[in-house]
Design an enzyme around this catalytic site. Structure first.
Site, PDB file in Angstrom:
ATOM      1  N   HIS A  30      19.694   8.722 -39.535  1.00 23.49           N
ATOM      2  CA  HIS A  30      20.416  10.052 -39.071  1.00 23.49           C
ATOM      3  C   HIS A  30      20.978   9.161 -37.535  1.00 23.49           C
ATOM      4  CE1 HIS A  30      20.829  14.176 -37.419  1.00 23.49           C
ATOM      5  NE2 HIS A  30      20.391  13.692 -36.272  1.00 23.49           N
ATOM      6  N   ASP A  32      22.054   9.809 -34.103  1.00 23.53           N
ATOM      7  CA  ASP A  32      22.298  10.802 -32.894  1.00 23.53           C
ATOM      8  C   ASP A  32      23.245  10.115 -31.722  1.00 23.53           C
ATOM      9  OD1 ASP A  32      20.784  13.245 -33.516  1.00 23.53           O
ATOM     10  OD2 ASP A  32      18.846  11.972 -33.241  1.00 23.53           O
ATOM     11  N   HIS A  63      25.660  12.183 -36.246  1.00 24.68           N
ATOM     12  CA  HIS A  63      25.428  13.656 -35.535  1.00 24.68           C
ATOM     13  C   HIS A  63      25.932  13.458 -34.299  1.00 24.68           C
ATOM     14  CE1 HIS A  63      22.521  16.824 -33.836  1.00 24.68           C
ATOM     15  NE2 HIS A  63      23.719  17.158 -33.752  1.00 24.68           N
ATOM     16  N   ASP A 172      17.306  20.042 -37.778  1.00 23.34           N
ATOM     17  CA  ASP A 172      17.047  18.686 -36.771  1.00 23.34           C
ATOM     18  C   ASP A 172      16.137  19.339 -35.438  1.00 23.34           C
ATOM     19  OD1 ASP A 172      17.218  16.303 -35.574  1.00 23.34           O
ATOM     20  OD2 ASP A 172      19.495  16.570 -35.332  1.00 23.34           O
ATOM     21  N   GLY A 173      15.022  18.356 -35.164  1.00 23.31           N
ATOM     22  CA  GLY A 173      14.551  18.780 -34.114  1.00 23.31           C
ATOM     23  C   GLY A 173      12.816  19.198 -34.156  1.00 23.31           C
ATOM     24  N   GLY A 174      11.989  18.419 -33.621  1.00 28.78           N
ATOM     25  CA  GLY A 174      10.684  18.720 -33.632  1.00 28.78           C
ATOM     26  C   GLY A 174       9.965  18.891 -34.953  1.00 28.78           C
ATOM     27  N   GLY A 194      12.554  12.465 -36.192  1.00 25.49           N
ATOM     28  CA  GLY A 194      12.534  11.317 -35.221  1.00 25.49           C
ATOM     29  C   GLY A 194      11.310  10.887 -34.791  1.00 25.49           C
ATOM     30  N   SER A 195      10.768  11.571 -34.075  1.00 23.12           N
ATOM     31  CA  SER A 195       9.428  10.633 -33.211  1.00 23.12           C
ATOM     32  C   SER A 195       8.459  10.851 -34.152  1.00 23.12           C
ATOM     33  CB  SER A 195       9.239  11.316 -31.773  1.00 23.12           C
ATOM     34  OG  SER A 195       9.544  12.836 -31.846  1.00 23.12           O
TER      35      SER A 195
HETATM   36  C1  DX5 Z   1      17.913  16.205 -30.798  1.00 19.76           C
HETATM   37  C2  DX5 Z   1      18.511  15.128 -31.831  1.00 19.76           C
HETATM   38  C3  DX5 Z   1      17.554  15.115 -32.993  1.00 19.76           C
HETATM   39  C4  DX5 Z   1      15.993  14.534 -32.362  1.00 19.76           C
HETATM   40  C5  DX5 Z   1      15.087  14.240 -33.664  1.00 19.76           C
HETATM   41  O1  DX5 Z   1      19.087  16.591 -29.629  1.00 19.76           O
HETATM   42  O2  DX5 Z   1      19.544  15.667 -32.502  1.00 19.76           O
HETATM   43  O3  DX5 Z   1      17.820  14.246 -34.076  1.00 19.76           O
HETATM   44  O4  DX5 Z   1      16.242  13.460 -31.773  1.00 19.76           O
HETATM   45  O5  DX5 Z   1      14.033  13.831 -33.023  1.00 19.76           O
HETATM   46  P1  DX5 Z   1      12.607  14.545 -33.148  1.00 19.76           P
HETATM   47  O6  DX5 Z   1      12.125  14.767 -34.488  1.00 19.76           O
HETATM   48  O7  DX5 Z   1      11.701  13.784 -32.056  1.00 19.76           O
HETATM   49  O8  DX5 Z   1      12.848  15.945 -32.336  1.00 19.76           O
HETATM   50 ZN    ZN Z   2      20.134  14.798 -34.445  1.00 24.17          ZN
END
Ligand code: DX5
Ligand code: ZN
Length: 215
Positions: A30, A32, A63, A172-174, A194-195
């Site tokens: 993905h 970003d 994205h 997507d996110g968290g 992501g993290s």
């Molecule tokens: C947020 C991004 C995500 C995000 C995902 O603006 O589009 O792709 O970085 O990372 P985590 O899983 O750490 O929220």
């Molecule tokens: Zn993203």
């Protein structure tokens, strides 16, 4: 459920992270992209990073969290992505943009902000391939998952079923082992992590933990 890994907040260098994703069981990378305008954050990509992505083994989903979408679509078409996903709020001319992405022979995705009404997507659902439901306000990795997301995804699933549509639903996110529990009942096709994955020593172990929750 397919897994897509965002390298935005990783404990490793860019090259190392892409190598680890390539070696993992993830389905997608993905990518970003942030321009410092649509969102405050900026993610500069140089030619060598674009080449690394272009040559990576996994399919890429781009994205775009940017304005000037055509310019970014041109730049990121170079890495031969599976899909390009843009933010619904970044344009008012969706038909033109959807056509433009399709002209690159790439799948089209729309990302929707947690504060935007899902009904606004209805006119475009027939024309696109992916809806990326944002579960954080776009801009940064490592944010807290917004609980309202579960309901928003269920509503989108209902529309998809009622209208016999076939777009992919992704979130997507968290995402973590804990937050993904609230999406257990959803028929999610794809998730972005992501993290939770990139700040760990073992990517596959983290991906498996996510998969096991929704199994
Ligand atoms: C947020 C991004 C995500 C995000 C995902 O603006 O589009 O792709 O970085 O990372 P985590 O899983 O750490 O929220
Ligand atoms: Zn993203």
């Amino acid at each position: 459920m397919k897994t897509s890994i965002s390298f935005l907040s990783s404990q490793y260098s860019f090259d190392k992270t892409i190598e680890l994703i390539n070696k993992s069981k993830a389905d997608f990378i993905h990518v970003d992209v942030m321009d410092g305008l649509f969102v405050n954050n900026r993610t500069p990509f140089d030619k060598s990073m674009l080449d690394t992505l272009k040559n990576s083994r996994k399919p890429k989903e781009v994205h775009l969290m940017t304005l000037h979408l055509k310019k970014f679509i041109d730049v990121f078409s170079y890495i031969k992505p599976e899909s390009i996903i843009y933010e619904f709020e970044a344009t008012s001319d969706h038909n033109k943009l959807i056509k433009y992405i399709k002209s690159k022979e790439v799948k089209v995705g729309i990302a929707i902000n947690p504060l935007t009404n899902i009904d606004l997507l209805i006119p475009y659902l027939k024309k696109i391939n992916i809806i990326l439901v944002m579960s954080v306000i776009p801009g940064y990795g490592g944010q807290k998952f917004l609980k309202e997301t579960t309901e928003r995804i269920s509503y989108l699933e209902k529309i998809r079923e009622e209208q016999d549509l076939h777009f992919v639903i992704s979130v997507d996110g968290g995402i973590s082992e804990d937050t993904i529990k609230s999406l257990k009942e959803n028929k999610l096709d794809r998730i972005v992590a992501g993290s939770y994955v990139c700040k760990s020593a073992n990517f596959d172990k983290q991906i498996e933990k996510l998969e096991n929750v929704v199994k």
